[in-house]
Design a protein around this motif. Structure first.
Motif, PDB file in Angstrom:
ATOM      1  N   GLN A  16       0.778  -1.319   0.058  1.00  0.00           N
ATOM      2  CA  GLN A  16       0.153  -0.083  -0.043  1.00  0.00           C
ATOM      3  C   GLN A  16       0.928   1.176   0.077  1.00  0.00           C
ATOM      4  N   LEU A  17       1.933   1.306   0.722  1.00  0.00           N
ATOM      5  CA  LEU A  17       2.800   2.569   0.665  1.00  0.00           C
ATOM      6  C   LEU A  17       3.589   2.775  -0.513  1.00  0.00           C
ATOM      7  N   HIS A  18       3.879   1.615  -1.077  1.00  0.00           N
ATOM      8  CA  HIS A  18       4.265   1.855  -2.738  1.00  0.00           C
ATOM      9  C   HIS A  18       3.417   2.261  -3.711  1.00  0.00           C
ATOM     10  N   HIS A  19       2.035   1.481  -3.364  1.00  0.00           N
ATOM     11  CA  HIS A  19       0.909   2.053  -4.418  1.00  0.00           C
ATOM     12  C   HIS A  19       0.468   3.574  -4.175  1.00  0.00           C
ATOM     13  N   SER A  20       0.438   3.843  -3.149  1.00  0.00           N
ATOM     14  CA  SER A  20       0.008   5.286  -2.933  1.00  0.00           C
ATOM     15  C   SER A  20       1.185   6.250  -3.183  1.00  0.00           C
ATOM     16  N   ARG A  21       2.326   5.817  -3.031  1.00  0.00           N
ATOM     17  CA  ARG A  21       3.272   6.713  -3.628  1.00  0.00           C
ATOM     18  C   ARG A  21       3.414   6.795  -5.118  1.00  0.00           C
ATOM     19  N   ALA A  22       3.055   5.617  -5.810  1.00  0.00           N
ATOM     20  CA  ALA A  22       3.158   5.689  -7.084  1.00  0.00           C
ATOM     21  C   ALA A  22       1.811   6.443  -7.845  1.00  0.00           C
ATOM     22  N   ARG A  23       0.338   6.523  -6.888  1.00  0.00           N
ATOM     23  CA  ARG A  23      -0.495   7.323  -7.358  1.00  0.00           C
ATOM     24  C   ARG A  23      -0.235   8.745  -7.130  1.00  0.00           C
ATOM     25  N   GLY A  24       0.723   9.247  -6.590  1.00  0.00           N
ATOM     26  CA  GLY A  24       0.986  10.740  -6.466  1.00  0.00           C
ATOM     27  C   GLY A  24       0.684  11.295  -5.234  1.00  0.00           C
ATOM     28  N   ALA A  25       0.484  10.193  -4.032  1.00  0.00           N
ATOM     29  CA  ALA A  25       0.180  10.762  -2.788  1.00  0.00           C
ATOM     30  C   ALA A  25       1.224  11.391  -1.938  1.00  0.00           C
ATOM     31  N   SER A  26       1.222  12.333  -1.335  1.00  0.00           N
ATOM     32  CA  SER A  26       2.329  12.729  -0.431  1.00  0.00           C
ATOM     33  C   SER A  26       2.817  11.715   0.561  1.00  0.00           C
ATOM     34  N   GLU A  27       4.137  11.906   0.917  1.00  0.00           N
ATOM     35  CA  GLU A  27       4.565  10.792   1.774  1.00  0.00           C
ATOM     36  C   GLU A  27       3.845  10.511   2.937  1.00  0.00           C
ATOM     37  N   SER A  28       3.559  11.551   3.726  1.00  0.00           N
ATOM     38  CA  SER A  28       2.604  11.313   4.841  1.00  0.00           C
ATOM     39  C   SER A  28       1.243  10.769   4.541  1.00  0.00           C
ATOM     40  N   GLU A  29       0.618  11.125   3.302  1.00  0.00           N
ATOM     41  CA  GLU A  29      -0.610  10.323   3.046  1.00  0.00           C
ATOM     42  C   GLU A  29      -0.260   9.021   2.539  1.00  0.00           C
ATOM     43  N   ALA A  30       0.882   8.670   1.753  1.00  0.00           N
ATOM     44  CA  ALA A  30       0.991   7.161   1.633  1.00  0.00           C
ATOM     45  C   ALA A  30       1.384   6.477   3.080  1.00  0.00           C
ATOM     46  N   GLN A  31       1.852   7.035   3.930  1.00  0.00           N
ATOM     47  CA  GLN A  31       1.917   6.309   5.336  1.00  0.00           C
ATOM     48  C   GLN A  31       1.049   5.787   5.999  1.00  0.00           C
ATOM     49  N   VAL A  32       0.035   7.102   6.019  1.00  0.00           N
ATOM     50  CA  VAL A  32      -1.207   6.766   6.743  1.00  0.00           C
ATOM     51  C   VAL A  32      -1.993   5.647   6.008  1.00  0.00           C
ATOM     52  N   ASP A  33      -2.138   5.707   4.657  1.00  0.00           N
ATOM     53  CA  ASP A  33      -2.675   4.690   3.705  1.00  0.00           C
ATOM     54  C   ASP A  33      -2.161   3.172   4.170  1.00  0.00           C
ATOM     55  N   ALA A  34      -0.745   3.137   4.432  1.00  0.00           N
ATOM     56  CA  ALA A  34      -0.227   1.930   4.844  1.00  0.00           C
ATOM     57  C   ALA A  34      -0.501   1.511   6.266  1.00  0.00           C
ATOM     58  N   LEU A  35      -0.776   2.362   7.027  1.00  0.00           N
ATOM     59  CA  LEU A  35      -1.269   2.111   8.349  1.00  0.00           C
ATOM     60  C   LEU A  35      -2.704   1.665   8.406  1.00  0.00           C
ATOM     61  N   LEU A  36      -3.634   2.426   7.420  1.00  0.00           N
ATOM     62  CA  LEU A  36      -4.785   1.790   7.224  1.00  0.00           C
ATOM     63  C   LEU A  36      -5.055   0.485   6.494  1.00  0.00           C
ATOM     64  N   ALA A  37      -4.127   0.181   5.812  1.00  0.00           N
ATOM     65  CA  ALA A  37      -4.232  -1.152   5.134  1.00  0.00           C
ATOM     66  C   ALA A  37      -3.821  -2.127   6.220  1.00  0.00           C
ATOM     67  N   VAL A  38      -3.056  -2.099   7.350  1.00  0.00           N
ATOM     68  CA  VAL A  38      -2.810  -2.762   8.396  1.00  0.00           C
ATOM     69  C   VAL A  38      -4.255  -2.930   9.172  1.00  0.00           C
ATOM     70  N   MET A  39      -4.888  -1.679   9.434  1.00  0.00           N
ATOM     71  CA  MET A  39      -5.809  -1.730  10.394  1.00  0.00           C
ATOM     72  C   MET A  39      -7.070  -2.360   9.739  1.00  0.00           C
ATOM     73  N   SER A  40      -7.138  -2.540   8.464  1.00  0.00           N
ATOM     74  CA  SER A  40      -8.303  -2.994   7.669  1.00  0.00           C
ATOM     75  C   SER A  40      -8.242  -4.467   7.698  1.00  0.00           C
ATOM     76  N   THR A  41      -7.007  -5.068   8.372  1.00  0.00           N
ATOM     77  CA  THR A  41      -7.478  -6.709   8.582  1.00  0.00           C
ATOM     78  C   THR A  41      -6.962  -7.165   9.931  1.00  0.00           C
ATOM     79  N   LEU A  42      -5.847  -6.557  10.451  1.00  0.00           N
ATOM     80  CA  LEU A  42      -5.123  -6.859  11.839  1.00  0.00           C
ATOM     81  C   LEU A  42      -6.168  -7.001  12.861  1.00  0.00           C
ATOM     82  N   ALA A  43      -6.211  -8.257  13.701  1.00  0.00           N
ATOM     83  CA  ALA A  43      -6.960  -8.352  14.927  1.00  0.00           C
ATOM     84  C   ALA A  43      -6.088  -7.741  15.899  1.00  0.00           C
TER      85      ALA A  43
END
Length: 286
Positions: free
Chosen positions: A188-215
């Motif tokens: 997700q971090l790499h995908h968001s960067r590739a889509r033009g997200a800022s670094e902080s946005e890409a990192q929050v997206d990466a956090l959300l990717a974990v939050m979407s499935t982690l118990a």
């Protein structure tokens, strides 16, 4: 702005590598703490759902662990994953936890991060010439599956949630090779960067990717299954809206944050894995 990556060359001594890894691990913890906006978590805006934490405390806690990461890397330098290494990693990790507790006045700021980050720091030092993220995570798993006879048998909130809800916890995540880092956060971090997200946005997206499935046992301990399910659904909704770089994604992130604050929950397990993701992103090669 892209984060600075760590260049590891064959000419580095064990001490030089350990110093660089310790600095990189510490900075990853600090960057995770400062990253905003993070629902329910301490960030540069507020303490989230916490009454006993602050950004200053998180930063001081992270810096107190630099020596621990240095020693972990130094003692893991070009060693195989065996019982002796597992016990050394455990001993150094417990000493680091004591140092952290002394710095924070007994507040648990980074206990889970010491486990995840410590294993990854050790795994890099074991074979610094093999830096694919998957290879690093697999080496960390080889350490994590080994027994440590000296590990205290104390019952934490996380282990209680693992038992009560029959879900995998931080130990199982490491023993499985950090699937939420390798399969969720880094892609997700790499995908968001590739889509033009800022670094902080890409990192929050990466956090959300974990939050979407982690118990997340931190969420389960404070809010039970309803809070965990709300977190999963809310995080997934942000990503389905295009992530935090979109207006729709930002709006859904605000809704998720409101729900998590109402539930008084904080995804501490996901935050630990994000910090570990940032570390791996900076030391690994694609």
């Amino acid at each position: 702005m892209m984060p600075q990556t760590l260049t590891i060359g064959a000419v580095l001594t064990a001490e030089e590598l350990a110093e660089r890894l310790a600095e990189t691990a510490t900075q990853a913890l600090i960057d995770e703490a400062r990253l905003s906006p993070k629902p329910g978590l301490v960030d540069s805006r507020s303490a989230g759902a916490h009454q006993d934490l602050s950004l200053d405390l998180m930063v001081r806690s992270a810096r107190s662990l630099t020596t621990t990461f240095y020693l972990l890397a130094l003692h893991s330098w070009q060693r195989p994953a065996d019982i002796a290494l597992r016990q050394e990693v455990g001993r150094l990790g417990r000493a680091g936890e004591a140092q952290m507790m002394a710095e924070t006045g007994g507040v648990n700021t980074h206990r889970g991060a010491i486990w995840a980050m410590g294993l990854l720091v050790s795994a890099v030092a074991m074979q610094p010439e093999r830096l694919l993220p998957l290879h690093i995570a697999q080496r960390a798993a080889k350490i994590a599956v080994l027994p440590d006879a000296f590990s205290p048998k104390k019952f934490s909130k996380g282990s209680h949630a693992v038992q009560r809800y029959q879900v995998p916890g931080a130990r199982e995540e490491a023993q499985s090779g950090f699937p939420h880092i390798i399969g969720c956060a880094l892609p997700q971090l790499h995908h968001s960067r590739a889509r033009g997200a800022s670094e902080s946005e890409a990192q929050v997206d990466a956090l959300l990717a974990v939050m979407s499935t982690l118990a997340d046992t931190c969420v389960l301990s404070r809010g039970g299954l309803p809070a965990l399910e709300a977190m999963h659904q809310g995080a997934q909704a942000v990503l389905e809206a295009g992530g935090t770089s979109t207006m729709a994604g930002k709006q859904r992130l605000r809704h998720l944050e409101q729900r998590m604050l109402a539930d008084n929950v904080s995804p501490g397990g996901a935050a630990d894995l994000l910090a570990a993701t940032l570390f791996l992103d900076r030391v690994s090669v694609a």
